[in-house]
Design an enzyme around this catalytic site. Structure first.
Site, PDB file in Angstrom:
ATOM      1  N   SER A   1       0.795  -1.226   0.000  1.00 55.79           N
ATOM      2  CA  SER A   1       0.000   0.000   0.000  1.00 55.79           C
ATOM      3  C   SER A   1       0.827   1.275   0.000  1.00 55.79           C
ATOM      4  CB  SER A   1      -0.945   0.019   1.205  1.00 55.79           C
ATOM      5  OG  SER A   1      -0.233   0.163   2.408  1.00 55.79           O
TER       6      SER A   1
ATOM      7  N   LYS B   1       0.637   4.665   6.734  1.00 51.13           N
ATOM      8  CA  LYS B   1       0.138   5.475   5.625  1.00 51.13           C
ATOM      9  C   LYS B   1       0.783   6.857   5.697  1.00 51.13           C
ATOM     10  CE  LYS B   1      -3.031   2.260   4.712  1.00 51.13           C
ATOM     11  NZ  LYS B   1      -2.863   1.332   3.560  1.00 51.13           N
TER      12      LYS B   1
END
Length: 251
Positions: free
Chosen positions: A38, A113
């Site tokens: 990701s 993230k």
């Protein structure tokens, strides 16, 4: 005075080393393993990153552009299985080393993230992009090649509540980030209290070694009415030089 033999002192030295390692993990720096794609190509599967856990103790909060590790706000991981060895000895060793911070834990249920917006910001991404924060477009060179800024999930505008952050993966086509959790409590945002720390370096493998500075796009004037850094009075005098250095290292 009769000196102790090396073998008698060795258990004491090992005990001291383990205590120091545990203290460092708890208060200063911890290693985390990257489990998914990701954040590619900034972070690759299997990379080990070091996370600064020190500055949050003095009131510092995540900033736009930071790569942060945070605890699942609820439902983001959907009870994904942990990655553990089938060998019981290796599993036990991994648990011990993970507990004291010498290697990533196999039981981690944390995510990593990039912070795109902080409390008070309005963030959106329409069509093919770009992502906009408070009306200003972000130039995002870190996005995975071939991805569009919105990925396949345009969103917003979203007003980020105070005390929360909006996060997105650099691999927009392979990241179930804030965009995909807007129907959950918090509207896809993450509580600042869930943030474990800021990833500041890729430590392993050596071939992937790199620092993780804040991209220049987040320095543009007028991006947001950012809240000034204001550590609590207690301990502020001692903390400011360290925090100042760590914040400069992001640039």
């Amino acid at each position: 005075m009769k000196q102790r033999s090396f073998w008698k002192e060795l258990p004491i030295l090992i005990g001291i080393a383990l205590i120091l390692a545990l203290v460092i993990k708890t208060f200063f720096v911890q290693a985390f393993s990257i489990p998914s794609g990701s954040m590619e190509n900034t972070l690759r599967i299997g990379d080990r990153v070091l996370v600064d856990k020190f500055t949050p103790w003095f009131g510092a909060e995540p900033e736009r552009g930071d790569v942060v590790v945070f605890q699942d706000p609820g439902g983001w991981l959907n009870d994904e299985p942990t990655q553990q060895s089938s060998n019981s000895f290796v599993r036990s060793l991994q648990d011990v080393l993970g507990f004291i911070g010498l290697m990533p834990s196999a039981n981690e249920k944390d995510l990593i993230k990039r912070v795109i917006a902080v409390g008070g910001d309005t963030v959106e991404c329409q069509g093919a992009g770009p992502v906009k924060v408070n009306g200003l477009a972000l130039n995002e060179p870190y996005i995975f090649p071939g991805n569009t800024p919105c990925g396949d999930k345009p969103f917003g505008p979203v007003k980020v509540p105070d005390g929360r952050i909006w996060v997105m993966g650099d691999h927009r086509g392979d990241s179930l980030d804030s965009r995909f959790h807007q129907d959950q409590p918090g509207g896809g945002t993450v509580p600042v209290g869930n943030v474990i720390g800021r990833a500041f370096v890729v430590a392993w493998p050596i071939s992937d070694w790199s620092t993780l500075p804040v991209p220049d796009t987040f320095d543009q004037k007028g991006l947001a009415a950012a809240m000034p850094f204001a550590p609590p009075a207690a301990g502020a005098a001692a903390a400011l030089p360290v925090v100042w250095w760590l914040r400069r290292s992001r640039r």
